[in-house]
Design a protein around this motif. Structure first.
Motif: not given
Length: 122
Positions: A86-94
Motif C-alpha cells: 500500500g506504499r512504495p517499498a520495492s527496488a522497482g518490481c510490483v
C-alpha cells in the motif's frame, strides 16, 4: 480496457493493482512499487515468463515468490514485507501479498504469459 484475457493494471499513485479477467474487475489489491531513489517502469507489456519460487539475482537472493516477469528484471511477485503493501517499498518490481501473487500467477499460468497485459501508470 485492453484487448487481453487478463490485465493487471497498477496505479502507482494509489499503490493498487486492479485485475481484469475478460474485461471484468475480479480483484483489487494493495501493492508496493519503487521506493524513493528507485524506479518502477511505466507502460504496457505482456507477461514474458513465470518463476514460482524465484530468488532475486540482484538483491541478495531476496525471495520473489510467484514472479511474473514482464520487462527484463522487472516482475510482479509476492513479498514477505506484507506490512509495507500500500506504499512504495520495492527496488522497482510490483510487490503483492503472497496469496494474491499466487492467484495472479495461477491465472497467468493457465492462460499463458502472453495473454497477460501488465499496465503500470501514475
Amino acid at each position: 480496457m485492453l484487448a487481453a484475457p487478463l490485465v493487471a493494471k497498477v496505479d502507482v499513485s494509489s499503490q493498487t493493482m486492479t485485475v481484469y479477467h475478460h474485461g471484468q474487475i475480479v480483484y483489487r489489491w494493495p501493492v508496493s512499487t519503487a521506493r524513493s531513489g528507485k524506479w518502477t517502469p511505466r507502460g504496457t507489456w505482456s507477461g514474458k515468463w513465470l518463476s514460482k519460487n524465484h530468488k532475486s539475482s540482484l538483491y541478495d537472493n531476496a525471495p520473489m515468490p510467484y514472479a511474473i516477469f514482464f520487462r527484463g528484471h522487472y516482475a510482479i511477485h509476492g513479498t514477505n514485507q506484507i506490512s509495507k503493501l500500500g506504499r512504495p517499498a520495492s527496488a522497482g518490481c510490483v510487490r503483492l501479498h503472497p496469496d494474491h501473487a499466487a492467484i495472479l500467477f495461477h491465472m497467468t499460468q493457465s492462460l499463458g504469459p502472453k495473454n497477460l497485459k501488465v499496465v503500470i501508470q501514475n
